[in-house]
Design an enzyme around this catalytic site. Sequence first.
Site, PDB file in Angstrom:
ATOM      1  CE  LYS A 105      -1.676   0.931  -4.327  1.00  0.00           C
ATOM      2  NZ  LYS A 105      -2.855   1.554  -3.685  1.00  0.00           N
TER       3      LYS A 105
ATOM      4  CD  GLU B  30      -8.852  -6.179 -12.024  1.00  0.00           C
ATOM      5  OE1 GLU B  30      -8.836  -7.006 -12.953  1.00  0.00           O
ATOM      6  OE2 GLU B  30      -9.699  -6.182 -11.099  1.00  0.00           O
TER       7      GLU B  30
ATOM      8  CE  LYS C 185      -3.720  -2.478   0.313  1.00  0.00           C
ATOM      9  NZ  LYS C 185      -4.588  -2.673  -0.877  1.00  0.00           N
TER      10      LYS C 185
END
Length: 217
Positions: A74, A165, A14
């Site tokens: 990220k 995604e 994360k």
Amino acid sequence: MHILDAARQRYATKLYDPARKVPPEVVADLLEVLRLAPSSVNSQPWHFFVAESAEARDRIARSMEPRNPYNADKTRAASHVVVFCARTHLPDAHLDNVLAHEAAAGRFASPEARAQRTAVMNEYVRLHQETRHDGPEWTARQVYLALGFFLLAAASAGVDATPIEGFNEAALDEDLNLPAQDLRSLAIVTLGYHADGDLNATAAKSRLPKDEVFTFL
């Protein structure tokens, strides 16, 4: 690292440490895993875009805004980012190229063996593109086989990774000019090393118990 240890230790990172970069030789090994990934009838219906520079990673991250800003963060902080793309269809030119490389590798003992292999490949491609009309779904499944290989390989190499995604596929496809290349983006994987503040790094891994996921016949 033993493959089972890698499976037990890997997790979706994360928070990345932007100061740590994956060594080039490790990246090369991971990309070779992608090249060697299995696919139905060795169709290899994929292409991968690799972003290493800050500019390239920012380009990918923009497809995640404004809906998925956490994924954009990220992507910008990661060492490398890989965009997994599937071919929208498999033209004869692509299949001929695959078969030519198989021949160059010495996979055919005779012209008859090559002809048989060609017939099998064409049969499966026609099955999905012309009979079942699920060609895009079929090629996407092959790409996800490669994605699974990639994640496990990264864990085995001690590299953190995150499959993503949550991005605007249409925006990224347009930015990378994918339709003109008969490609579409399916998923993104970020690579790097987690930062100290990544709470997911210390969270217990949770999966359903064996008796719920296995039936022995």
